[in-house]
Design a protein around this motif. Structure first.
Motif, PDB file in Angstrom:
ATOM      1  N   PRO A 157       0.808  -1.230   0.000  1.00 54.90           N
ATOM      2  CA  PRO A 157       0.000   0.000   0.000  1.00 54.90           C
ATOM      3  C   PRO A 157       0.835   1.272   0.000  1.00 54.90           C
ATOM      4  O   PRO A 157       0.326   2.344  -0.313  1.00 54.90           O
ATOM      5  CB  PRO A 157      -0.819  -0.125   1.294  1.00 54.90           C
ATOM      6  CG  PRO A 157      -0.026  -1.043   2.171  1.00 54.90           C
ATOM      7  CD  PRO A 157       0.656  -1.999   1.247  1.00 54.90           C
ATOM      8  N   GLY A 158       2.126   1.166   0.325  1.00 51.05           N
ATOM      9  CA  GLY A 158       2.983   2.339   0.345  1.00 51.05           C
ATOM     10  C   GLY A 158       3.662   2.624  -0.979  1.00 51.05           C
ATOM     11  O   GLY A 158       4.423   3.590  -1.084  1.00 51.05           O
ATOM     12  N   ALA A 159       3.383   1.821  -1.991  1.00 48.48           N
ATOM     13  CA  ALA A 159       4.001   2.027  -3.309  1.00 48.48           C
ATOM     14  C   ALA A 159       3.148   2.973  -4.148  1.00 48.48           C
ATOM     15  O   ALA A 159       1.929   2.816  -4.233  1.00 48.48           O
ATOM     16  CB  ALA A 159       4.164   0.695  -4.027  1.00 48.48           C
ATOM     17  N   ARG A 160       3.797   3.959  -4.755  1.00 47.82           N
ATOM     18  CA  ARG A 160       3.108   4.882  -5.654  1.00 47.82           C
ATOM     19  C   ARG A 160       3.395   4.465  -7.094  1.00 47.82           C
ATOM     20  O   ARG A 160       4.547   4.230  -7.456  1.00 47.82           O
ATOM     21  CB  ARG A 160       3.587   6.309  -5.395  1.00 47.82           C
ATOM     22  CG  ARG A 160       3.308   6.793  -3.986  1.00 47.82           C
ATOM     23  CD  ARG A 160       3.938   8.146  -3.735  1.00 47.82           C
ATOM     24  NE  ARG A 160       3.410   9.168  -4.646  1.00 47.82           N
ATOM     25  CZ  ARG A 160       3.892  10.395  -4.731  1.00 47.82           C
ATOM     26  NH1 ARG A 160       4.930  10.750  -3.989  1.00 47.82           N
ATOM     27  NH2 ARG A 160       3.360  11.264  -5.574  1.00 47.82           N
ATOM     28  N   LEU A 161       2.356   4.371  -7.888  1.00 44.75           N
ATOM     29  CA  LEU A 161       2.502   3.885  -9.257  1.00 44.75           C
ATOM     30  C   LEU A 161       2.205   4.999 -10.257  1.00 44.75           C
ATOM     31  O   LEU A 161       1.187   5.679 -10.154  1.00 44.75           O
ATOM     32  CB  LEU A 161       1.571   2.698  -9.507  1.00 44.75           C
ATOM     33  CG  LEU A 161       1.793   1.470  -8.609  1.00 44.75           C
ATOM     34  CD1 LEU A 161       0.793   0.376  -8.937  1.00 44.75           C
ATOM     35  CD2 LEU A 161       3.210   0.954  -8.747  1.00 44.75           C
ATOM     36  N   PRO A 187      -6.423  -1.173  -4.149  1.00 44.40           N
ATOM     37  CA  PRO A 187      -7.137   0.095  -3.935  1.00 44.40           C
ATOM     38  C   PRO A 187      -6.350   1.245  -4.557  1.00 44.40           C
ATOM     39  O   PRO A 187      -5.142   1.346  -4.389  1.00 44.40           O
ATOM     40  CB  PRO A 187      -7.187   0.211  -2.407  1.00 44.40           C
ATOM     41  CG  PRO A 187      -7.023  -1.189  -1.914  1.00 44.40           C
ATOM     42  CD  PRO A 187      -6.115  -1.858  -2.885  1.00 44.40           C
ATOM     43  N   GLY A 188      -7.052   2.089  -5.284  1.00 48.05           N
ATOM     44  CA  GLY A 188      -6.388   3.221  -5.916  1.00 48.05           C
ATOM     45  C   GLY A 188      -6.096   3.011  -7.383  1.00 48.05           C
ATOM     46  O   GLY A 188      -5.748   3.959  -8.090  1.00 48.05           O
ATOM     47  N   THR A 189      -6.228   1.772  -7.871  1.00 49.98           N
ATOM     48  CA  THR A 189      -6.041   1.553  -9.297  1.00 49.98           C
ATOM     49  C   THR A 189      -7.143   2.285 -10.068  1.00 49.98           C
ATOM     50  O   THR A 189      -8.326   2.050  -9.805  1.00 49.98           O
ATOM     51  CB  THR A 189      -6.091   0.060  -9.650  1.00 49.98           C
ATOM     52  OG1 THR A 189      -5.042  -0.621  -8.979  1.00 49.98           O
ATOM     53  CG2 THR A 189      -5.941  -0.154 -11.150  1.00 49.98           C
ATOM     54  N   PRO A 190      -6.798   3.172 -10.976  1.00 48.90           N
ATOM     55  CA  PRO A 190      -7.826   3.925 -11.710  1.00 48.90           C
ATOM     56  C   PRO A 190      -8.776   2.997 -12.467  1.00 48.90           C
ATOM     57  O   PRO A 190      -8.362   1.962 -12.994  1.00 48.90           O
ATOM     58  CB  PRO A 190      -7.000   4.786 -12.682  1.00 48.90           C
ATOM     59  CG  PRO A 190      -5.651   4.881 -12.058  1.00 48.90           C
ATOM     60  CD  PRO A 190      -5.422   3.571 -11.366  1.00 48.90           C
ATOM     61  N   THR A 343     -11.706  -3.668   1.636  1.00 56.07           N
ATOM     62  CA  THR A 343     -11.111  -4.555   0.645  1.00 56.07           C
ATOM     63  C   THR A 343     -12.184  -5.385  -0.028  1.00 56.07           C
ATOM     64  O   THR A 343     -12.190  -5.581  -1.240  1.00 56.07           O
ATOM     65  CB  THR A 343     -10.072  -5.480   1.312  1.00 56.07           C
ATOM     66  OG1 THR A 343      -9.110  -4.693   1.973  1.00 56.07           O
ATOM     67  CG2 THR A 343      -9.394  -6.362   0.285  1.00 56.07           C
ATOM     68  N   SER A 344     -13.113  -5.917   0.773  1.00 57.38           N
ATOM     69  CA  SER A 344     -14.203  -6.705   0.218  1.00 57.38           C
ATOM     70  C   SER A 344     -15.047  -5.865  -0.730  1.00 57.38           C
ATOM     71  O   SER A 344     -15.437  -6.315  -1.813  1.00 57.38           O
ATOM     72  CB  SER A 344     -15.084  -7.235   1.347  1.00 57.38           C
ATOM     73  OG  SER A 344     -14.346  -8.019   2.229  1.00 57.38           O
TER      74      SER A 344
END
Length: 373
Positions: A157-161, A187-190, A343-344
């Protein structure tokens, strides 16, 4: 008396170190590390600059165990000798390099990019597992790293893509189910990225060979034998079940007791519709997770439906096929108890996106039954 120049001092130091035994060098090294780690009240920048050259020369003379200890000690320092840090971070022995790559906050993003480009997979895996991974570093990891590195990055979760990293991951995911799933669930994937991923391989991560399929319709040999699910309800079954399920939900009676009864009695249409209404997942996604040989997705759907563990276990135990082994039951309960509700809910949303992507290209013929709260 004329003072020696810094170059003369370093030359004298090198000659002194060369004359020392590895054991004595190790003792000197330990003393310097102790000085660094216990001098919190002294100017750290000045101190590390003074000892950097000494440490670097000692590092070339000591045994591997001493290097590992040095690496672990320096990894904990907010300010550390830079040349020594870079030397250890790029060391060919991953036991020496990984503590620093995993923890050190004194390494710059440029240093990490250099290591990710020039060193091995174990080095890249350590970088991918850092508490925080900058976008530029993550991009290098995706491009240079293998499957394990990409998965570690996606689960961090701490990785920025960056956009370029997402593009490379989509390309990797087109040939790898695990990357596809991890990318879609992150979470956070466009949404656009997920849609693109699914448009390349629609439903790939969810649409495993179905035990509902009739012979000759895509069920892989052995799959149906491993998990023989109840007969798949038809559209008429769902149309008949849905009004009652929606009505129960509206008055607050679509609860654990009701869903548990559906599972135990084998009321498949009612059970599938209830999970669809409670979780918000399209009915075809519920059908897929019910026959997936890995119970993780079904546990997620139950968790998103706010069902308790007893009801979830009843669903797992009555979906057909072989009984759950003790190990499978323990794993399912661990997933259930540690899974965040968010998450669910993200997984359910992924199912909705998957269904939408399939519908947009004409390949999805199933009737969607979304939530009606």
């Amino acid at each position: 008396m004329m003072a020696n120049s810094p170059a003369d001092i370093l030359l004298e130091l090198e000659e002194a170190i060369a004359a020392c035994s590895p054991e004595r060098c190790g003792r000197i090294l330990s003393g310097i590390v102790h000085l660094l780690t216990t001098s919190r009240d002294r100017p750290q920048e000045l101190l590390v600059n003074v000892v950097d050259g000494v440490l670097l020369r000692l590092a070339n003379r000591v045994a591997p165990d001493s290097l590992i200890q040095l690496s672990r000690a320096l990894a904990e320092l907010p300010v550390a000798p830079q040349e020594t840090l870079r030397h250890l971070a790029s060391h060919e022995d991953s036991a020496v390099a990984c503590p620093i790559l995993l923890k050190s906050q004194a390494l710059s993003a440029a240093d990490l990019e250099t290591v990710a480009t020039s060193c091995g997979e174990s080095h890249r895996l350590a970088i991918a597992s850092r508490a925080r991974v900058e976008a530029a570093v993550a991009e290098v990891l995706v491009i240079r790293g293998g499957r394990t590195v990409c998965l570690a990055l996606l689960r961090n979760p701490g990785a920025r893509l960056s956009d370029a990293a997402y593009t490379a991951l989509v390309e990797n995911g087109s040939a790898d189910d695990a990357i596809t799933k991890a990318l879609a669930l992150r979470p956070g994937t466009p949404d656009l990225v997920v849609r693109r991923l699914l448009s390349i391989s629609p439903g790939k991560a969810l649409a495993k060979p179905s035990a509902f399929a009739a012979p000759g319709q895509g069920a892989a040999p052995g799959v149906a034998a491993a998990l023989i699910a109840p007969k798949r309800p038809c559209s008429a079954d769902y149309a008949s079940a849905r009004p009652e399920i929606v009505a129960l939900n509206r008055v607050g009676k679509l609860n654990d007791s009701t869903v548990n009864r559906f599972a135990i009695r084998g009321e498949t249409a009612n059970l599938f519709t209830a999970l669809s209404v409670l979780s918000g997942a399209p009915i075809e996604i519920v059908e897929h997770v019910m026959i997936d040989d890995d119970c993780e997705a079904l546990v997620m759907a139950c968790r998103a439906s706010r069902l308790n563990w007893a009801t979830t276990l009843a669903i797992l135990s009555n979906r057909g096929g072989a009984r759950l082994s003790f190990a499978e039951r323990e794993r399912a309960q661990q997933i259930f108890e540690t899974l965040l509700l968010s998450t669910s809910q993200w997984t359910v949303r992924w199912g909705e996106i998957a269904a939408g992507a399939n519908a947009s290209d004409g390949r999805n013929r199933c009737t969607k039954m979304g939530v009606s709260r």
